[in-house]
Design an enzyme around this catalytic site. Structure first.
Site, PDB file in Angstrom:
ATOM      1  N   MET A 212      -0.089   0.884   5.337  1.00 40.76           N
ATOM      2  CA  MET A 212      -0.839   1.124   6.570  1.00 40.76           C
ATOM      3  C   MET A 212      -1.880   0.027   6.759  1.00 40.76           C
ATOM      4  SD  MET A 212      -0.894   3.358   9.008  1.00 40.76           S
ATOM      5  CE  MET A 212      -1.930   3.833  10.384  1.00 40.76           C
TER       6      MET A 212
ATOM      7  N   SER B 297       0.846  -1.196   0.000  1.00 41.87           N
ATOM      8  CA  SER B 297       0.000   0.000   0.000  1.00 41.87           C
ATOM      9  C   SER B 297       0.880   1.244   0.000  1.00 41.87           C
ATOM     10  CB  SER B 297      -0.944  -0.029   1.203  1.00 41.87           C
ATOM     11  OG  SER B 297      -1.864   1.040   1.155  1.00 41.87           O
ATOM     12  N   THR B 298       0.805   2.070   1.042  1.00 40.30           N
ATOM     13  CA  THR B 298       1.568   3.311   1.083  1.00 40.30           C
ATOM     14  C   THR B 298       3.065   3.034   0.955  1.00 40.30           C
ATOM     15  OG1 THR B 298      -0.100   4.218   2.585  1.00 40.30           O
ATOM     16  CG2 THR B 298       1.968   5.432   2.392  1.00 40.30           C
TER      17      THR B 298
END
Length: 356
Positions: A292, A172-173
């Site tokens: 996250m 993800s991030t």
């Protein structure tokens, strides 16, 4: 308290972004800037924790400003991008150059409907406030002559029926940059297909896949519904769609849908991994990288409960946000915890040398 510098050439956009961010008690807007040149000066004066950076500005645009920030005093930057194809391509470049994440404006450079992404913007700023950022050079692209053309699903090479391994990656991030550190190190002779879920909205994953394809020996593309997977190819789930994989007449077939998931992500790592758990004749090499939350943890549990496999988690040292890998590590299911630059080698140690 996370102190933010809001950079946008539109006074309306600066006002709206400031209003949205300050509605959260954990965020304070330390100041605003009208262009990149002014932003660089404000960063020196105000020392913000996070910068929201518009892409299209006079004097100095967002991409050039980002490069200057990352070269002199790296800090978490969230790009504010348009949804055009050009905007998507530049956004992916900015993620390569060190931006932590991005928010897509719903309707152009001045979006009066910016409220549609209010909660997303707040969430990304909160995440960015906890992110680790370092300047890091991008890898050089492979020679174009080494590349295979990316074929659409209607024109596919035949996949070897003997292949009994697959690789699945969730991130993800910070993921686009992490993928940039992993996929270019995989050899074009890889005897397994690779399925990737990168949390990203619709309109950006095609540009991400194209950029990674340019950098890699393996062929990287945005996955298509009904596509037959083949060894040495990497399939990235389209933004806004969930990806599943099933067996059909001895071949791995990709399916895409719009279903909501328990993880609230679309695409969802858990959703992909859950579909792979039913493929009992395939050994899975699962990789969870920066991001996250905990998307992927339940999927990993399912993989290991219903079929054999290995799990590689990115280390805290290299993760931009040590959420998703930490969640997997805390279950005790990770076989290896590796720095992002070691993940490709870790994958290859589990690949079978020969196939019957």
């Amino acid at each position: 308290m996370i102190r933010v510098l809001v950079v946008d050439d539109s006074a309306f956009m600066r006002k709206m972004i400031t209003k949205f961010l300050t509605s959260n008690h954990e965020i304070a807007v330390a100041g605003t800037a009208r262009n990149g040149e002014e932003a660089l000066q404000k960063i020196k004066e105000l020392r913000p924790d996070v910068v929201t950076l518009d892409m299209e500005m006079p004097v100095m645009n967002g991409k050039e400003t980002l490069k200057r920030i990352m070269a002199t005093d790296p800090l978490p930057v969230i790009m504010v991008s348009s949804l055009t194809q050009q905007g998507a391509e530049i956004t992916i470049e900015c993620l390569e150059h060190g931006a932590v994440d991005f928010v897509a404006k719903p309707s152009g450079s001045i979006s009066i409907d910016l409220y549609k992404v209010r909660d997303i913007m707040i969430e990304k700023v909160l995440t960015a406030g906890r992110a680790k950022v370092k300047a890091r050079p991008a890898p050089e692209p492979k020679p174009a002559s080494d590349k295979k053309p990316v074929l659409m699903s209607g024109s596919r090479p035949v996949r070897s029926p003997a292949a009994k391994q697959l690789v699945c990656i969730g991130t993800s991030t910070g993921g686009p940059r992490a993928l940039q550190r992993v996929l270019p190190k995989l050899p074009k002779t890889l005897k397994a297909p690779v399925f990737v879920v990168q949390h990203m909205p619709a309109g950006f994953t095609a540009s991400l896949a194209n950029r990674l394809n340019h950098l890699s020996e393996v062929t990287v593309k945005e996955a298509e519904n009904g596509e037959r997977a083949q060894d040495g190819w990497v399939y990235i789930a389209p933004g806004g769609k969930n990806m599943a994989v099933h067996l059909e007449q001895g071949e791995l077939v990709i399916s895409l849908d719009d279903r909501d998931t328990a993880s609230r992500h679309k695409p969802s790592v858990d959703y992909l991994f859950s579909s792979l758990a039913s493929l009992r004749d395939f050994e899975k090499i699962a990789v969870i990288m920066t991001g996250m939350g905990s998307d992927g943890t339940e999927g990993v549990k399912g993989l290991l409960t219903h079929a054999g496999g290995k799990v590689i988690a990115e280390s805290a040292e290299s993760s931009v946000v040590f959420g998703m890998p930490k969640a997997v590590i805390n279950t005790g299911l990770a076989d290896e915890i590796r720095h992002v630059d070691e993940i490709a080698a870790a994958i290859m140690t589990y690949m079978k040398k020969e196939r019957a």
